[in-house]
Scaffold this active site. Structure first.
Site, mmCIF file in Angstrom:
data_model
loop_
_atom_site.group_PDB
_atom_site.id
_atom_site.type_symbol
_atom_site.label_atom_id
_atom_site.label_comp_id
_atom_site.label_asym_id
_atom_site.label_seq_id
_atom_site.Cartn_x
_atom_site.Cartn_y
_atom_site.Cartn_z
ATOM 1 N N ASP A 110 0.849 -1.184 0.000
ATOM 2 C CA ASP A 110 0.000 0.000 0.000
ATOM 3 C C ASP A 110 0.892 1.245 0.000
ATOM 4 O O ASP A 110 1.717 1.405 -0.893
ATOM 5 C CB ASP A 110 -0.948 -0.092 1.202
ATOM 6 C CG ASP A 110 -2.000 0.995 1.252
ATOM 7 O OD1 ASP A 110 -2.965 0.925 0.474
ATOM 8 O OD2 ASP A 110 -1.853 1.912 2.071
ATOM 9 N N TYR A 217 -0.441 11.598 4.666
ATOM 10 C CA TYR A 217 0.011 10.895 3.459
ATOM 11 C C TYR A 217 -0.990 11.142 2.332
ATOM 12 O O TYR A 217 -0.615 11.497 1.214
ATOM 13 C CB TYR A 217 0.083 9.394 3.720
ATOM 14 C CG TYR A 217 1.192 8.880 4.594
ATOM 15 C CD1 TYR A 217 2.128 7.983 4.093
ATOM 16 C CD2 TYR A 217 1.304 9.238 5.928
ATOM 17 C CE1 TYR A 217 3.139 7.458 4.886
ATOM 18 C CE2 TYR A 217 2.305 8.730 6.737
ATOM 19 C CZ TYR A 217 3.224 7.833 6.218
ATOM 20 O OH TYR A 217 4.223 7.324 7.002
ATOM 21 N N HIS A 282 -7.012 -6.696 -0.505
ATOM 22 C CA HIS A 282 -5.961 -5.684 -0.468
ATOM 23 C C HIS A 282 -4.793 -6.065 0.434
ATOM 24 O O HIS A 282 -3.748 -5.422 0.390
ATOM 25 C CB HIS A 282 -6.576 -4.356 0.020
ATOM 26 C CG HIS A 282 -5.658 -3.186 -0.079
ATOM 27 N ND1 HIS A 282 -5.139 -2.737 -1.278
ATOM 28 C CD2 HIS A 282 -5.161 -2.349 0.885
ATOM 29 C CE1 HIS A 282 -4.376 -1.685 -1.064
ATOM 30 N NE2 HIS A 282 -4.359 -1.430 0.241
#
Length: 307
Positions: A110, A217, A282
């Site tokens: 990720d 982020y 994910h």
């Protein structure tokens, strides 16, 4: 209800906890094994513990595995700025040197994957091999967000709300971090995470300042698309990557669509391998750890990984 503190991320296991300073920032790292260094970089909304399975399998295969709490997460420092991919990649390169090595095998999931791609361009001598998990090349992600309004843009639309001040932090930490649990469940294949796993991540996200730092982020990446620093970053990332690269993705990833990640190999001039893990969303390294570890260790042991 009182919030958890940093001590809760010092979970016990067949590893050791310590602090490493790099570039003026203190990082909490977790280490196991001896051999070639494998630096493990987690994603959102997690912390070093996402690599708990690999902290067992990699040492068993003869590697020194080091998982880190990224800037702003877990027990690492939480400075007010430095959440752009340039700085985050410099953090990781500095960690390699602080751990006593000139280069490392870098594995990122990720956001950890995005900064790993960046590190391979900005500090290629620090990257021996590159493994990205659920993380398309940043230029591939940028293109998909702008050209696929009903595809990747829709899948990542939650991040639009993260651009707001204050409110997203409150939503993520409310009700004992319930939203963190919902995101983990939504982005994974059915059956993951187990309740105790979700609770660990919910608690870690409620450590003071973690939610704000983690959202920075997203805020940098989103806002920079329309600013000169974002344009410079996109231009920089046109450079070809010259280290062997393994890209792993879950077939049921509904957060970063597999078709978004496919095509990232065009930016790799060295041997490149794409692996799609069926039955995973994910978080393939947690949802299907045995299959993921088999792919990873086999690729690392191949002296000349082909395409």
């Amino acid at each position: 209800m009182s919030r958890p503190d940093e001590s809760m991320v010092r979970l016990e296991g067949p590893w050791t906890h310590h602090s490493v300073h790099a570039g003026g920032t203190r990082f909490h790292v977790v280490e196991a094994g001896a051999g070639p260094l494998v630096l493990l970089l987690h994603g959102f909304p997690q912390f070093w513990w996402s690599w708990r399975n690999q902290l067992v399998s990699l040492p068993a295969a003869g590697y020194r595995a080091v998982a880190v709490d990224l800037r702003g997460y877990g027990a690492s420092d939480k400075p007010p700025r430095g959440y752009d991919l340039y700085t985050l990649a410099a953090d990781a390169a500095g960690l390699v040197r602080a751990l006593g090595e000139s280069s490392a095998i870098v594995v990122g999931h990720d956001w950890g994957g995005l900064l790993a791609w960046t590190m391979a361009v900005k500090d290629p001598k620090a990257v021996l091999r590159l493994v990205t998990v659920s993380a398309p090349h940043p230029r591939r992600l940028r293109t998909a967000l702008f050209t696929e309004p009903f595809g990747q843009f829709r899948a990542a639309r939650y991040a639009l709300g993260f651009q707001l001040p204050l409110l997203p932090e409150r939503r993520l930490t409310a009700d004992s971090g319930a939203m963190v649990g919902r995101l983990l469940e939504k982005w994974s294949a059915p059956g993951w995470p187990q309740e105790e796993v979700a609770k660990t991540y919910r608690d870690a996200f409620r450590i003071p300042n973690v939610s704000h730092c983690a959202l920075e982020y997203h805020r940098w990446f989103g806002r920079s698309q329309l600013r000169p620093d974002g344009w410079r970053y996109a231009k920089t990332m046109r450079a070809q990557i010259n280290v062997p690269t393994l890209q792993v993705h879950g077939a049921f990833d509904r957060h970063v669509l597999p078709r978004t990640a496919q095509g990232s190999g065009r930016y790799v001039a060295a041997p490149y391998r794409w692996r799609l893990i069926e039955g995973a969303g994910h978080f393939p390294h947690e949802e299907c750890p045995e299959e993921f570890d088999a792919e990873l260790v086999a690729w690392l042991s191949d002296p000349e990984p082909d395409r």
